[in-house]
Scaffold this active site. Structure first.
Site, PDB file in Angstrom:
ATOM      1  N   HIS A 142      -7.512   5.992  -5.234  1.00  0.00           N
ATOM      2  CA  HIS A 142      -8.876   5.821  -5.760  1.00  0.00           C
ATOM      3  C   HIS A 142      -8.886   5.842  -7.278  1.00  0.00           C
ATOM      4  O   HIS A 142      -9.632   5.072  -7.907  1.00  0.00           O
ATOM      5  CB  HIS A 142      -9.806   6.910  -5.220  1.00  0.00           C
ATOM      6  CG  HIS A 142     -10.211   6.686  -3.813  1.00  0.00           C
ATOM      7  ND1 HIS A 142     -10.926   7.599  -3.101  1.00  0.00           N
ATOM      8  CD2 HIS A 142     -10.005   5.646  -2.974  1.00  0.00           C
ATOM      9  CE1 HIS A 142     -11.145   7.141  -1.885  1.00  0.00           C
ATOM     10  NE2 HIS A 142     -10.589   5.965  -1.786  1.00  0.00           N
TER      11      HIS A 142
ATOM     12  N   LEU B 157       4.941   4.594   3.767  1.00  0.00           N
ATOM     13  CA  LEU B 157       4.937   5.512   4.906  1.00  0.00           C
ATOM     14  C   LEU B 157       6.293   6.177   5.120  1.00  0.00           C
ATOM     15  O   LEU B 157       6.378   7.180   5.831  1.00  0.00           O
ATOM     16  CB  LEU B 157       4.494   4.768   6.166  1.00  0.00           C
ATOM     17  CG  LEU B 157       3.091   4.172   6.103  1.00  0.00           C
ATOM     18  CD1 LEU B 157       2.792   3.374   7.358  1.00  0.00           C
ATOM     19  CD2 LEU B 157       2.053   5.255   5.884  1.00  0.00           C
TER      20      LEU B 157
ATOM     21  N   GLY C  63       0.810  -1.215   0.000  1.00  0.00           N
ATOM     22  CA  GLY C  63       0.000   0.000   0.000  1.00  0.00           C
ATOM     23  C   GLY C  63       0.839   1.258   0.000  1.00  0.00           C
ATOM     24  O   GLY C  63       1.776   1.379  -0.773  1.00  0.00           O
ATOM     25  N   PHE C  64       0.492   2.203   0.889  1.00  0.00           N
ATOM     26  CA  PHE C  64       1.225   3.478   0.998  1.00  0.00           C
ATOM     27  C   PHE C  64       2.657   3.231   1.449  1.00  0.00           C
ATOM     28  O   PHE C  64       2.899   2.415   2.323  1.00  0.00           O
ATOM     29  CB  PHE C  64       0.613   4.387   2.066  1.00  0.00           C
ATOM     30  CG  PHE C  64      -0.766   4.888   1.817  1.00  0.00           C
ATOM     31  CD1 PHE C  64      -1.212   5.216   0.559  1.00  0.00           C
ATOM     32  CD2 PHE C  64      -1.625   5.080   2.880  1.00  0.00           C
ATOM     33  CE1 PHE C  64      -2.488   5.711   0.356  1.00  0.00           C
ATOM     34  CE2 PHE C  64      -2.907   5.576   2.697  1.00  0.00           C
ATOM     35  CZ  PHE C  64      -3.338   5.889   1.430  1.00  0.00           C
TER      36      PHE C  64
ATOM     37  N   ASP D 203     -11.268   2.104   2.603  1.00  0.00           N
ATOM     38  CA  ASP D 203     -11.253   2.497   1.192  1.00  0.00           C
ATOM     39  C   ASP D 203     -10.195   3.552   0.919  1.00  0.00           C
ATOM     40  O   ASP D 203     -10.263   4.281  -0.044  1.00  0.00           O
ATOM     41  CB  ASP D 203     -12.633   2.977   0.737  1.00  0.00           C
ATOM     42  CG  ASP D 203     -13.093   4.232   1.473  1.00  0.00           C
ATOM     43  OD1 ASP D 203     -12.410   4.624   2.443  1.00  0.00           O
ATOM     44  OD2 ASP D 203     -14.115   4.807   1.076  1.00  0.00           O
TER      45      ASP D 203
END
Length: 153
Positions: free
Chosen positions: A94, A70, A67-68, A149
């Site tokens: 998104h 960080l 994901g991100f 989300d």
């Protein structure tokens, strides 16, 4: 032919499959903002190419996508700056999710390790998921104050 890595993402088209490989294994293939934007561009490119009939998303090393990234957050960021940063990241994630769902070619997520946070969201947007025995699916959003989300809570 494999394209040189840019922003930690590889792209090649072989035998009708456009393969997008997250290539930041030392970070669990977590994507920063330039990589997320590049991923979106590659999805549009794969859809437009006549030599690509399907798209495969996968990760190099022991993870699919965490994901991100960080690590790109400045350690001295105040709460407002942090919130703004996550809103921008969520906006671009998104865009990627919407593209994967709406692309007019089948999308396969080949999960070779951890699919965490937005990486899990990305896998769930694919038309088909194939997981190795080492695959792990982790909902990590709550640990960084996000909803499932990728929007700020």
């Amino acid at each position: 032919m494999t394209e040189a890595p840019q922003d930690g993402i590889l792209f090649d088209a072989i035998d009708g499959v456009g393969r997008i490989t997250f290539n930041l294994p030392r970070f669990g293939n977590a994507l920063d903002l330039p990589a997320i934007r590049r991923l979106l561009d590659l999805l549009f490119e794969a859809e437009a190419r006549d030599d690509v009939g399907a798209v495969m998303l996968t990760g190099a090393g022991k993870a699919f996508c965490a994901g991100f990234n960080l690590k790109e957050i400045p350690p001295d960021a105040d709460a407002d700056a942090l919130g703004d940063h996550f809103r921008v990241l969520a906006h671009w994630w998104h865009q990627v999710f919407h593209r994967v769902v709406r692309i007019k070619k089948p999308v396969l997520a080949a999960i070779n390790g951890a699919a965490a946070g937005s990486g899990l969201g990305l896998a769930l947007c694919a038309d088909m998921v194939v997981a190795s025995e080492s695959a792990r699916f982790l909902c990590a959003w709550h640990s960084i104050g996000l909803a499932n989300d990728a929007t700020t809570s």
